[in-house]
Design a protein around this motif. Structure first.
Motif, short mmCIF file in Angstrom:
data_model
loop_
_atom_site.label_atom_id
_atom_site.label_comp_id
_atom_site.label_asym_id
_atom_site.label_seq_id
_atom_site.Cartn_x
_atom_site.Cartn_y
_atom_site.Cartn_z
N MET B 3 0.84 -1.21 0.00
CA MET B 3 0.00 0.00 0.00
C MET B 3 0.87 1.26 0.00
O MET B 3 0.58 2.22 -0.71
N GLU B 4 1.97 1.24 0.79
CA GLU B 4 2.82 2.42 0.89
C GLU B 4 3.48 2.73 -0.46
O GLU B 4 3.55 3.89 -0.87
N LYS B 6 2.34 1.87 -3.34
CA LYS B 6 1.27 2.31 -4.22
C LYS B 6 0.95 3.79 -3.97
O LYS B 6 0.83 4.59 -4.89
N MET B 7 0.84 4.13 -2.68
CA MET B 7 0.55 5.53 -2.32
C MET B 7 1.66 6.44 -2.82
O MET B 7 1.41 7.51 -3.38
N ARG B 10 1.55 6.87 -6.60
CA ARG B 10 0.44 7.73 -7.02
C ARG B 10 0.68 9.18 -6.60
O ARG B 10 0.33 10.11 -7.33
N ASN B 11 1.25 9.35 -5.41
CA ASN B 11 1.53 10.72 -4.95
C ASN B 11 2.50 11.43 -5.89
O ASN B 11 2.37 12.62 -6.15
N THR B 311 -1.91 7.54 12.00
CA THR B 311 -0.62 7.31 11.34
C THR B 311 0.48 8.00 12.11
O THR B 311 0.36 9.17 12.46
N ARG B 315 5.93 7.17 9.99
CA ARG B 315 5.41 6.41 8.85
C ARG B 315 5.17 7.34 7.66
O ARG B 315 5.43 6.98 6.50
#
Lengths: 227, 412
Positions: B3-4, B6-7, B10-11, B311, B315
Motif C-alpha cells: 500500500m505504501e 502504491k501511495m 500515485r503521490n 498514522t 510512517r
C-alpha cells in the motif's frame, strides 16, 4: 460505564496578539454506547472539545479520560496509537486520502493496525457494502459524490472497531436527504455495535437524532439534556 | 505492491508536470555523469597508453633501487633468464630490454649532457611508439650498432641533422671511459619535452659495448594486453620472480610507480571534474528538495488527517522518503540507460575534435577520442546523485514529524 470523562478543561488559543479562550472549564461525561450531539454557534468551542476528546489537541488544564486512558499521562505516540485503535474520526470535509480508492482508504487504517491483507480486504468490502457503496470499491474520492465520500469516511472510522467515533459536523456539506441517510446508518451502527458517537453540529436534523444534546456557548456547557 | 509503495507512486504523479521536470533533471544529471565519467576514463586510458607506449611501458622489471638512483651498476644480470620467466606469464603483449647511461654528447659546435638509452630496435618497435615518432630520417635497424636517434629539440640545440656525427663521452658500468662516435639516423618528436631534449637512443648491443655492460640491461619494458590487466600481470611476474635467489634483487614496477606525474595529473583532472559534477548534483538536489518541500506544503492538510486517524509521523516521513527514492530511481535508471547508449555509440564511433588531429597524431594519440563505459563510470555518478537527492529529501520528511495534527488539518 463512562467512555469519556472530561473534568474542568480549559483551552486558550493565541492568534497573533489576540487571545481566544476556546474552552473555559468544561465538565462532561459520556457513557459507552451514547449518541451525543454537541451543539452551539460557530466559535463556541465544539470542534476544540472534539479535538481534545480525540487526543488531537491537548487542554491547557483539566483532565481527559477516554476509554480509561488519561491523556495527560500519554506521549504523542501513545495518543496516536489510541486514535488508531480506539477512536474513529469523521470530518466535515470528508478528508479521504485522495490517491487511494474507497476500499484502500478503508483498508489503510487496518494496515496501520497490522491486520493481514486478506482480512483487511474482506472487512473493508463488508463495511463498504454496509454503508451502501457496493460496486464502488475502486473509485477514488474525486470520482465519488460528497455523500458517498462521507460514507467512505464513516466506513474508515468504524472499520477498525473503535470504542468511540467523533464526527465534526459530518452532515454540513451534504444535502438533507443524504445527511439523513448517513445519520440513519450511524444510528444503526451505534445500536448494533454499541459504538459511542459524539457529533459536533448545528444541524437540527443531527440534533433531532441525538439521544443527548449538549449545548456549548462561549467555551462553556450551557445546557445538557437527555431525550 | 504494498500500500505504501502504491501511495508513494500515485503521490508522485499527482503533479505530473513537476514530477516530469524533476525526473528529467535527475535523468539529465545521471546521463551527463555516465557520459562524462566514461569520456574522462577513456581519455585517461588513451593518455596512459600513449605515455607508456612512448617510453615506460605498462610495467618494468628493474634492479631494486634503480628507479630512484639510476646507477649504472644496478643492472639485471641475466635478462634472458627473466625473459624466459616472462614468457610463461599470461597477459603480456610484448617486452623488450633497455639500458641507460649518462654522457656528454658533442657536435661540432656544442656539448650537452644527455641520457643515452640502448634499445633493441626490433623489440622496441613492439613495445613503444618511438618508431612512429621519428619525424626526420629513419628508425634504427639491427645493423645500426653505432647509429642514433635524437630528439628534435636536442638536435636543434646541437645543430645536427641526419647523417651528422656526434661524440659520446661517459662512464661505463665498470668505471671505464665510455666513448663513441654515433651517426644521427633519425630525429624524433614525442611531445614529451624532457625526453625530446635529453635522450639519445642507440642500439642496445652498441650501448653494451660502449658502456661495458656485458649482457646486462637496466630495464625490461613490458606492455600488457590491456591496461586493466596491469595489476594482475604485475603480481604474476612478481610470483614468477619470487623465490629465485638470483631474482630477489629485482623490482616489478607499474606505470604509476614509474610515471607518478601522469597519475597525479589524472588525479587532479579527476578532482576538478568531480567538483563540477558535485555542483551539477547539488543543483539537481535543490530541484528534488524544492519538489518535496512543495509537495509537503500542499499536502499538509492530508498529513494532518493521516495523523488524526492514527498514522505515526515516522510512517508519513517514510512515505515521503519512498516517494523521493521512487522519483530519483526513475530518473537515474532513465539517465543510466540513455547515458550508456550514448556512451556506447561514441565508444564505437569516437569523438572527433576538429582541428586537433595533427597535434594528436604528432604525439601518437589517435585523432578520435573514445569514451570507455565501465561499471564504475555507469554507476558511480548516478549513485552519488541518488545519495545526495536522498539526503535532500530528508529535511522535508523531517518537517512532517513536527506537524501538529490540528494545525495541519486547518492548513489551507
Amino acid at each position: 460505564m463512562a467512555m469519556v470523562e472530561i473534568k474542568d478543561i480549559k483551552k486558550t488559543y493565541h492568534q497573533g496578539n489576540v487571545t481566544v479562550e476556546a474552552l473555559r472549564g468544561i465538565d462532561l461525561t459520556v457513557d459507552t454506547g451514547a449518541f451525543v450531539a454537541l451543539a452551539g454557534p460557530s466559535g463556541s468551542g465544539k470542534t476544540t472539545l472534539l479535538n481534545i476528546m480525540g487526543g488531537l489537541d491537548l487542554p491547557d488544564s483539566g483532565i481527559v479520560i477516554v476509554d480509561n486512558n488519561e491523556f495527560s499521562r500519554m506521549t504523542q505516540a501513545d495518543l496516536a496509537a489510541l486514535r488508531l485503535h480506539k477512536i474513529g474520526f469523521v470530518f466535515q470535509a470528508y478528508n479521504l486520502i485522495p490517491v487511494l480508492s474507497a476500499i484502500e482508504n478503508v483498508e489503510y487504517v487496518m494496515l496501520l493496525q497490522g491486520v493481514p491483507a486478506t482480512e483487511r480486504h474482506d472487512r473493508a468490502t463488508a463495511i463498504l457494502d454496509d454503508v451502501g457503496l457496493e460496486g464502488k470499491y475502486n473509485r477514488r474520492p474525486a470520482e465519488l459524490s460528497g455523500g458517498q465520500q462521507q460514507r467512505v469516511a464513516v466506513a474508515r472510522a468504524i472499520v477498525s472497531g473503535p470504542a468511540i467515533v467523533l464526527a465534526d459536523e459530518p452532515t454540513a456539506n451534504l444535502d438533507s436527504k443524504t445527511g439523513e441517510g448517513l445519520l440513519l446508518m450511524m444510528k444503526k451502527m451505534n445500536k448494533e455495535k454499541q459504538v459511542t458517537f459524539i457529533f459536533s453540529t448545528h444541524d437540527s436534523m443531527v440534533i433531532d437524532y441525538a439521544r443527548r444534546l449538549v449545548t456549548i456557548k462561549d467555551g462553556r456547557i450551557v445546557n445538557d439534556e437527555t431525550k | 505492491m504494498s500500500m505504501e509503495l502504491k501511495m508513494a507512486w500515485r503521490n508522485i504523479w499527482r503533479n505530473p508536470r513537476r514530477t516530469g521536470l524533476t525526473i528529467s533533471a535527475v535523468a539529465f544529471a545521471s546521463l551527463i555523469l555516465v557520459f562524462m565519467l566514461s569520456f574522462q576514463f577513456g581519455c585517461y586510458e588513451t593518455m596512459i597508453n600513449t605515455s607508456v607506449k612512448i617510453s615506460t611501458g605498462h610495467l618494468q622489471v628493474q634492479a631494486k633501487g634503480y628507479l630512484e638512483d639510476k646507477k649504472m651498476r644496478q643492472v639485471i644480470r641475466d635478462p634472458d633468464q627473466v625473459a624466459t620467466r616472462l614468457d610463461t606469464v599470461k597477459g603480456i603483449d610484448a617486452y623488450t630490454f633497455r639500458a641507460n647511461g649518462f654522457a656528454l654528447v658533442s657536435s661540432d659546435q656544442r656539448t650537452y649532457g644527455v641520457v643515452v638509452t640502448g634499445i633493441d630496435p626490433l623489440g622496441e618497435a613492439h613495445v613503444s611508439t618511438i618508431q612512429s615518432l621519428v619525424r626526420t630520417g629513419r628508425y634504427l635497424t639491427a645493423n645500426d650498432a653505432y647509429a642514433a636517434l635524437i630528439g628534435a629539440p636536442l638536435a636543434k640545440n646541437l645543430k645536427v641533422d641526419i647523417n651528422d656525427e656526434v661524440t659520446l663521452l661517459g662512464q661505463g658500468r665498470d668505471g671505464s671511459i665510455a666513448a663513441a662516435v654515433l651517426t644521427i639516423k633519425g630525429i624524433f618528436d614525442s611531445g614529451m619535452d624532457a625526453m625530446d631534449r635529453n635522450v639519445i637512443m642507440m642500439d642496445l648491443q652498441g650501448f653494451q659495448d660502449i658502456f661495458s655492460m656485458g649482457k646486462t640491461v637496466h630495464e625490461i619494458i613490458i606492455i600488457a594486453d590491456a591496461l586493466g590487466d596491469v595489476s594482475r600481470v604485475q603480481q604474476d611476474i612478481r610470483d614468477q620472480l619470487s623465490g629465485k635467489r638470483e631474482d630477489t634483487d629485482l623490482a616489478v614496477l607499474d606505470w604509476m610507480d614509474i610515471l607518478p606525474g601522469l597519475l597525479q595529473g589524472i588525479q587532479m583532472d579527476l578532482v576538478s571534474g568531480i567538483i563540477m559534477y558535485i555542483i551539477l548534483i547539488i543543483v539537481v538536489a535543490f530541484s528534488i528538495f524544492n519538489t518535496f518541500l512543495m509537495a509537503i506544503f500542499e499536502r499538509t492538510r492530508e498529513f494532518g488527517v493521516m495523523m488524526a486517524i492514527g498514522t505515526r509521523p515516522s510512517r508519513m516521513a517514510t512515505l515521503v522518503m519512498i516517494e523521493s527514492v521512487c522519483m530519483t530511481l526513475v530518473g537515474i535508471v532513465a539517465g543510466i540507460i540513455i547515458g550508456s547508449l550514448l556512451t556506447l555509440y561514441f565508444q564505437q564511433h569516437g569523438i572527433y575534435i576538429a582541428g586537433t588531429e595533427d597535434i594528436l597524431k604528432q604525439y601518437g594519440i589517435p585523432d578520435r577520442l573514445y569514451p570507455r563505459l565501465s561499471l564504475i563510470s555507469a554507476s558511480a555518478g548516478p549513485l552519488v546523485v541518488f545519495l545526495i537527492t536522498f539526503v535532500s529529501s530528508v529535511f522535508p520528511a523531517l518537517k512532517i514529524r513536527k506537524l501538529n495534527p490540528v494545525e495541519a488539518m486547518n492548513h489551507v
